[in-house]
Design an enzyme around this catalytic site. Structure first.
Site, PDB file in Angstrom:
ATOM      1  N   SER A 108       0.871  -1.188   0.000  1.00  0.00           N
ATOM      2  CA  SER A 108       0.000   0.000   0.000  1.00  0.00           C
ATOM      3  C   SER A 108       0.901   1.229   0.000  1.00  0.00           C
ATOM      4  O   SER A 108       1.524   1.543   1.017  1.00  0.00           O
ATOM      5  CB  SER A 108      -0.915  -0.005   1.221  1.00  0.00           C
ATOM      6  OG  SER A 108      -1.821  -1.070   1.156  1.00  0.00           O
ATOM      7  N   LYS A 183      -7.264   1.786  -2.807  1.00  0.00           N
ATOM      8  CA  LYS A 183      -6.821   1.316  -1.484  1.00  0.00           C
ATOM      9  C   LYS A 183      -6.809   2.473  -0.477  1.00  0.00           C
ATOM     10  O   LYS A 183      -7.178   2.302   0.693  1.00  0.00           O
ATOM     11  CB  LYS A 183      -5.438   0.692  -1.573  1.00  0.00           C
ATOM     12  CG  LYS A 183      -4.856   0.236  -0.225  1.00  0.00           C
ATOM     13  CD  LYS A 183      -5.751  -0.790   0.462  1.00  0.00           C
ATOM     14  CE  LYS A 183      -5.274  -1.121   1.888  1.00  0.00           C
ATOM     15  NZ  LYS A 183      -4.053  -1.923   1.917  1.00  0.00           N
ATOM     16  N   LYS A 251       0.440   5.640   8.182  1.00  0.00           N
ATOM     17  CA  LYS A 251       1.035   5.860   6.856  1.00  0.00           C
ATOM     18  C   LYS A 251      -0.044   5.990   5.787  1.00  0.00           C
ATOM     19  O   LYS A 251      -0.012   6.898   4.947  1.00  0.00           O
ATOM     20  CB  LYS A 251       1.990   4.704   6.541  1.00  0.00           C
ATOM     21  CG  LYS A 251       2.628   4.751   5.160  1.00  0.00           C
ATOM     22  CD  LYS A 251       1.923   3.847   4.147  1.00  0.00           C
ATOM     23  CE  LYS A 251       1.949   2.386   4.574  1.00  0.00           C
ATOM     24  NZ  LYS A 251       1.310   1.524   3.546  1.00  0.00           N
TER      25      LYS A 251
END
Length: 305
Positions: A108, A183, A251
């Site tokens: 990701s 995502k 993140k």
């Protein structure tokens, strides 16, 4: 080069190199082995390589060694800097993979990192898909991940048999970077959902309601969600063993808030939850599962942690 070799003297399935054998990468690579793929893996932790070989895979001593004879290379590492570290440089994927290989990045990362990787790999004759996943450790173990893919249709179709060994919902979302954009949206929804569930848990407990019964009935109504189903036991047992760490969700919230700013999309709830995730991390809970957002709500409610 097709990822299914035409030479009948070679295995019918493509040879796979897997880079990154963490919480997600280990069970995912093992599911490929169970599906009949030859998997050569590389990661920094010796015990993870031992786990791979115990499952029937082959351990490599470097990225270069892992990818040299691979038809398909899959990366599953924490963030953009790690993707760039394994992809570029003299010992990286692009310098050592053979032309025609298919590189599938399932990490990701930022959409722009994926776009840049596809462009740079193309100059080497290497095809690329960005294919991040959702479903957490349980989804990886059970091979029921949702896989959101960016790239060319032909490459997606070639990779589909591998994806089907890893997940249940597999969708090509658009050109390079699209998988990462979807995502990022997924992580936004998940974070807001977990935060709402955490607030509901504290509210229910402070009200003296049987929490187990309450979560059961909520799960059967409109408030039900995959998040509530997957994280219910975490909330009930205060078990924050990491399936997906706060550090990683921090993140990801940075990725989605930055990408939204770029395209001019307002994320009022997302921005607030991003700050709550960051606060939890600053208080030392970064290594816990993201269901530990409950701890943040408890702190705000005056509960001793």
């Amino acid at each position: 080069m097709s990822i299914t070799p035409a030479d009948t003297s070679r295995p019918a399935r493509p040879a796979v190199a897997w880079i990154g054998l963490g919480i997600m990468g280990s069970p995912m690579s093992e599911n490929l082995i169970k599906a009949g793929y030859d998997v050569t893996g590389y990661t920094l932790e010796r015990e993870k390589l031992d786990r791979l070989t115990a499952a029937g895979g082959t351990a490599a001593a470097s990225v270069a060694e892992a990818v040299r004879d691979a038809d398909v290379i899959i990366t599953m590492v924490p963030a953009s800097p790690q993707v760039e570290a394994v992809a570029y440089g003299p010992d990286g994927i692009l310098e050592n993979a053979r032309p025609g290989a298919l590189l599938i990045d399932m990490s990701s990362i930022t959409p722009q990192t994926s776009i840049d990787l596809a462009r740079n790999a193309g100059r080497k004759g290497i095809r690329v898909l960005d294919a991040p996943v959702s479903g957490g450790e349980a989804g990886a173990v059970e091979a029921v991940l949702s896989i959101m893919v960016g790239g060319e249709q032909a490459d997606f179709q070639a990779a589909r048999p591998l994806f089907e060994a890893l997940g249940r919902t597999i969708v090509l979302c658009g050109p390079h970077g699209s998988g990462q954009t979807v995502k990022a949206a997924n992580q936004l929804i998940v974070a807001v959902n977990i935060q709402a569930c955490a607030e509901a848990v504290v509210f229910l407990e402070r009200s003296g309601v049987d929490l187990k019964a309450a979560l059961e009935v909520l799960g059967g109504g409109l408030a039900g969600s995959t998040v509530l189903t997957r994280k219910k036991d975490n909330f009930l047992n205060r078990d924050f063993t990491p399936g997906f760490r706060i550090d990683l969700h921090h993140k990801d919230m940075g990725i989605v808030t930055d990408a939204a700013r770029t395209v001019g999309a307002a994320l009022p709830l997302g921005a607030m939850v991003a700050q709550l995730v960051a606060s939890l991390r600053a208080q030392g809970d970064g290594g816990l599962d993201h269901s530990a957002l409950l701890r943040g709500v408890e702190r705000l409610s005056g509960t001793r942690i």
